[in-house]
Every structure is written in structure tokens, then in C-alpha cells.
Design a protein around this motif. Structure first.
Motif, PDB file in Angstrom:
ATOM      1  N   ARG A 164      44.143  51.160  41.072  1.00 20.48           N
ATOM      2  CA  ARG A 164      42.721  51.095  41.412  1.00 20.48           C
ATOM      3  C   ARG A 164      42.299  49.637  41.601  1.00 20.48           C
ATOM      4  O   ARG A 164      42.561  48.792  40.753  1.00 20.48           O
ATOM      5  CB  ARG A 164      41.867  51.722  40.306  1.00 20.48           C
ATOM      6  CG  ARG A 164      40.356  51.678  40.593  1.00 20.48           C
ATOM      7  CD  ARG A 164      39.550  52.153  39.387  1.00 20.48           C
ATOM      8  NE  ARG A 164      39.613  53.591  39.230  1.00 20.48           N
ATOM      9  CZ  ARG A 164      38.581  54.412  39.398  1.00 20.48           C
ATOM     10  NH1 ARG A 164      37.401  53.939  39.732  1.00 20.48           N
ATOM     11  NH2 ARG A 164      38.722  55.706  39.211  1.00 20.48           N
ATOM     12  N   ILE A 165      41.641  49.348  42.751  1.00 19.68           N
ATOM     13  CA  ILE A 165      41.082  48.018  42.999  1.00 19.68           C
ATOM     14  C   ILE A 165      39.730  47.941  42.295  1.00 19.68           C
ATOM     15  O   ILE A 165      38.846  48.773  42.535  1.00 19.68           O
ATOM     16  CB  ILE A 165      40.892  47.759  44.505  1.00 19.68           C
ATOM     17  CG1 ILE A 165      42.185  48.041  45.277  1.00 19.68           C
ATOM     18  CG2 ILE A 165      40.431  46.325  44.749  1.00 19.68           C
ATOM     19  CD1 ILE A 165      42.002  48.012  46.787  1.00 19.68           C
ATOM     20  N   VAL A 166      39.549  46.945  41.432  1.00 16.08           N
ATOM     21  CA  VAL A 166      38.287  46.823  40.710  1.00 16.08           C
ATOM     22  C   VAL A 166      37.544  45.529  41.027  1.00 16.08           C
ATOM     23  O   VAL A 166      36.347  45.428  40.745  1.00 16.08           O
ATOM     24  CB  VAL A 166      38.494  46.945  39.186  1.00 16.08           C
ATOM     25  CG1 VAL A 166      38.923  48.363  38.828  1.00 16.08           C
ATOM     26  CG2 VAL A 166      39.505  45.934  38.674  1.00 16.08           C
ATOM     27  N   GLU A 167      38.243  44.544  41.593  1.00 19.55           N
ATOM     28  CA  GLU A 167      37.587  43.297  41.963  1.00 19.55           C
ATOM     29  C   GLU A 167      38.112  42.802  43.306  1.00 19.55           C
ATOM     30  O   GLU A 167      39.301  42.938  43.600  1.00 19.55           O
ATOM     31  CB  GLU A 167      37.820  42.194  40.912  1.00 19.55           C
ATOM     32  CG  GLU A 167      37.114  42.426  39.599  1.00 19.55           C
ATOM     33  CD  GLU A 167      37.337  41.277  38.633  1.00 19.55           C
ATOM     34  OE1 GLU A 167      38.053  40.317  38.995  1.00 19.55           O
ATOM     35  OE2 GLU A 167      36.815  41.342  37.502  1.00 19.55           O
ATOM     36  N   SER A 224      31.335  54.681  42.892  1.00 26.88           N
ATOM     37  CA  SER A 224      32.509  54.643  42.021  1.00 26.88           C
ATOM     38  C   SER A 224      32.840  53.212  41.627  1.00 26.88           C
ATOM     39  O   SER A 224      32.525  52.258  42.343  1.00 26.88           O
ATOM     40  CB  SER A 224      33.716  55.293  42.715  1.00 26.88           C
ATOM     41  OG  SER A 224      34.073  54.579  43.886  1.00 26.88           O
ATOM     42  N   GLN A 225      33.463  53.077  40.461  1.00 24.72           N
ATOM     43  CA  GLN A 225      33.851  51.745  39.994  1.00 24.72           C
ATOM     44  C   GLN A 225      35.134  51.312  40.692  1.00 24.72           C
ATOM     45  O   GLN A 225      36.234  51.589  40.246  1.00 24.72           O
ATOM     46  CB  GLN A 225      34.024  51.756  38.480  1.00 24.72           C
ATOM     47  CG  GLN A 225      32.727  51.925  37.736  1.00 24.72           C
ATOM     48  CD  GLN A 225      31.719  50.838  38.127  1.00 24.72           C
ATOM     49  OE1 GLN A 225      31.892  49.677  37.792  1.00 24.72           O
ATOM     50  NE2 GLN A 225      30.673  51.211  38.846  1.00 24.72           N
ATOM     51  N   GLY A 226      34.992  50.662  41.829  1.00 28.34           N
ATOM     52  CA  GLY A 226      36.137  50.262  42.626  1.00 28.34           C
ATOM     53  C   GLY A 226      36.663  51.395  43.481  1.00 28.34           C
ATOM     54  O   GLY A 226      36.000  52.408  43.697  1.00 28.34           O
ATOM     55  N   ILE A 227      37.901  51.218  43.951  1.00 26.66           N
ATOM     56  CA  ILE A 227      38.524  52.167  44.873  1.00 26.66           C
ATOM     57  C   ILE A 227      39.940  52.456  44.415  1.00 26.66           C
ATOM     58  O   ILE A 227      40.701  51.550  44.083  1.00 26.66           O
ATOM     59  CB  ILE A 227      38.533  51.597  46.314  1.00 26.66           C
ATOM     60  CG1 ILE A 227      37.099  51.518  46.857  1.00 26.66           C
ATOM     61  CG2 ILE A 227      39.408  52.439  47.237  1.00 26.66           C
ATOM     62  CD1 ILE A 227      37.001  50.924  48.251  1.00 26.66           C
ATOM     63  N   SER A 228      40.296  53.731  44.394  1.00 27.45           N
ATOM     64  CA  SER A 228      41.646  54.142  44.007  1.00 27.45           C
ATOM     65  C   SER A 228      42.524  54.270  45.247  1.00 27.45           C
ATOM     66  O   SER A 228      42.073  54.770  46.289  1.00 27.45           O
ATOM     67  CB  SER A 228      41.577  55.491  43.275  1.00 27.45           C
ATOM     68  OG  SER A 228      42.867  55.931  42.907  1.00 27.45           O
TER      69      SER A 228
END
Length: 232
Positions: free
Chosen positions: A200-203, A169-173
């Protein structure tokens, strides 16, 4: 479109000639196409370039052709609807070229299709049936996030959040902010920029990571964490 899962991808096409502390979200049903080569690169999205924020609607014409597809790779971690991972060759790419002010971009979340919203499965099913609609147009309601950054100081305390993610997944929700963790401490010290459930954490420290790799970084308790999050 292609739905990114733990191991499989889900494609949907239209033939005009025929009548999962840490929780993982559920895995959507998937159909593996052995003849399809998986994309190895994820289209990079510059969040700072997203002029349009919030929710907006688009109408994508469906041409009369033997094979038509949206050209979207989707992430199903967010319960509000599938999130766009990348835009490849297809109808959406053509729509973007013709409608730059409403162009769909990575991290946009599709919250409704032809008026259907609610659970993830309902929205995904509506995408499939929408591509086969006699009306030859598909109406999408899209939520575009606002990015923000926080810095969690070094601490032996755990993050204190229930996380939704998949390995790819693209990052974590963030499903829930728990009591007594680093996120709660941040919120107490920074009430003007609180971290909320649904973000959502993306970086992490400037690196854009997928779910499994990001989780490894977030587990480093004695490390300062600079996080980029998205709020829809």
C-alpha cells in the motif's frame, strides 16, 4: 467501529439490553447516522515507532455496559481485512492504555475476528457479531506492516499497476504490478527491494494523501516520485 467508504461511514455498536490500469474496490453497505459528527482529523501514526511488526493477536474484554464500541475508524480497500485509520474513544483505546506492547495503531490490518478470516465482508460481519457475543471478549488477529521507501525517476512511462482505492481511503493499495511500467522497471533495477502486489502506498514525496488526491500525484509521469509503501 466506523467503516470509511466513498461517502458514508459505518458504525457498529452493541446494546447489551437487546437480542471500488485502475480499479476501485467494492463499496461496503453503509448506515448513515445523522446525529454522528464525522471526525475531521485522522490520528497521525509514526510508522518508525511501530516496534511490533508482522501478525499478532489481541483479546479485548467487553464490559457489561449499556453501550460499548471499539472506537475504530476502518478502511476497507485492502482485501485481507479492514485497516485501522484511527483509534478514538472506545474499547480499543482503553485496551491500548492497558496493553502498550500490543496497542493497536493506524495502518494495522485486522485479518481475523474470533477465528473468522477470509473476505472483507466476513471479517466485518464478525466484528459486528463479536461485539454482541455472550463471551464478552473479542479476539483479533492483526497484521502490522513494514514500511519502505522507493524513488521512481522521471519518466513518460506509466506506473504500470492496478490500483485499489477510494476517494477517502488512506493511500492506495497495489492489486497487481503490470508489465512495462515504472514499478516493473524499479523491480528490475532493485531486486532487493521489489514492489509487490498487496503493498500500500501511503506517502508521495513526503505527503500522506488520501486515495483521490494521491492518484493525481501518481499520474504525474514527468516527475520524480518518492513513495513510502507498507508491506503486510
Amino acid at each position: 467501529f466506523r467503516l470509511r467508504g466513498a461517502a458514508d461511514m459505518f458504525w457498529c455498536c452493541c446494546d447489551k439490553s437487546a437480542d471500488g490500469g485502475i480499479d476501485a474496490v467494492h463499496t461496503m453497505p453503509a448506515i448513515q447516522d445523522s446525529e454522528t459528527k464525522e471526525r475531521e482529523e485522522i490520528v497521525e501514526n509514526s510508522l518508525e515507532m511501530n516496534e511490533r511488526l508482522g501478525s499478532f493477536a489481541v483479546k479485548i474484554p467487553l464490559p457489561e455496559m449499556y453501550l460499548c464500541h471499539l472506537g475504530l475508524e476502518l478502511d476497507d480497500v485492502d482485501p485481507r481485512g479492514p485497516m485501522i485509520v484511527s483509534v478514538g474513544n472506545g474499547l480499543v483505546e482503553s485496551f491500548n492504555a492497558e496493553n502498550p506492547s500490543k496497542a493497536l495503531k493506524p495502518f494495522d490490518c485486522i485479518t481475523a475476528v474470533n477465528g473468522t478470516s477470509g473476505e472483507m465482508k466476513a471479517v466485518v460481519d464478525a466484528l459486528k457479531t463479536g461485539l454482541q457475543a455472550a463471551e464478552r471478549v473479542i479476539h483479533l488477529t492483526v497484521a502490522r506492516p513494514t514500511p519502505y521507501k522507493i524513488i521512481l525517476e522521471k519518466s513518460s512511462i506509466k506506473l504500470g499497476a492496478q490500483l485499489n482505492y477510494k476517494p477517502s481511503s488512506q493511500g492506495i493499495s497495489l492489486a497487481q504490478i503490470a508489465h512495462g511500467g515504472r514499478f516493473e522497471r524499479w523491480n528490475a533495477l532493485n531486486p532487493d527491494i521489489p514492489v509487490k502486489a498487496g503493498d500500500r502506498i501511503v506517502e508521495v514525496s513526503g505527503s500522506r494523501l488520501q486515495g483521490a488526491r494521491m492518484l493525481e500525484e501518481l499520474k504525474k509521469e514527468e516527475t520524480e516520485l518518492m513513495l513510502t509503501l507498507l508491506r503486510y
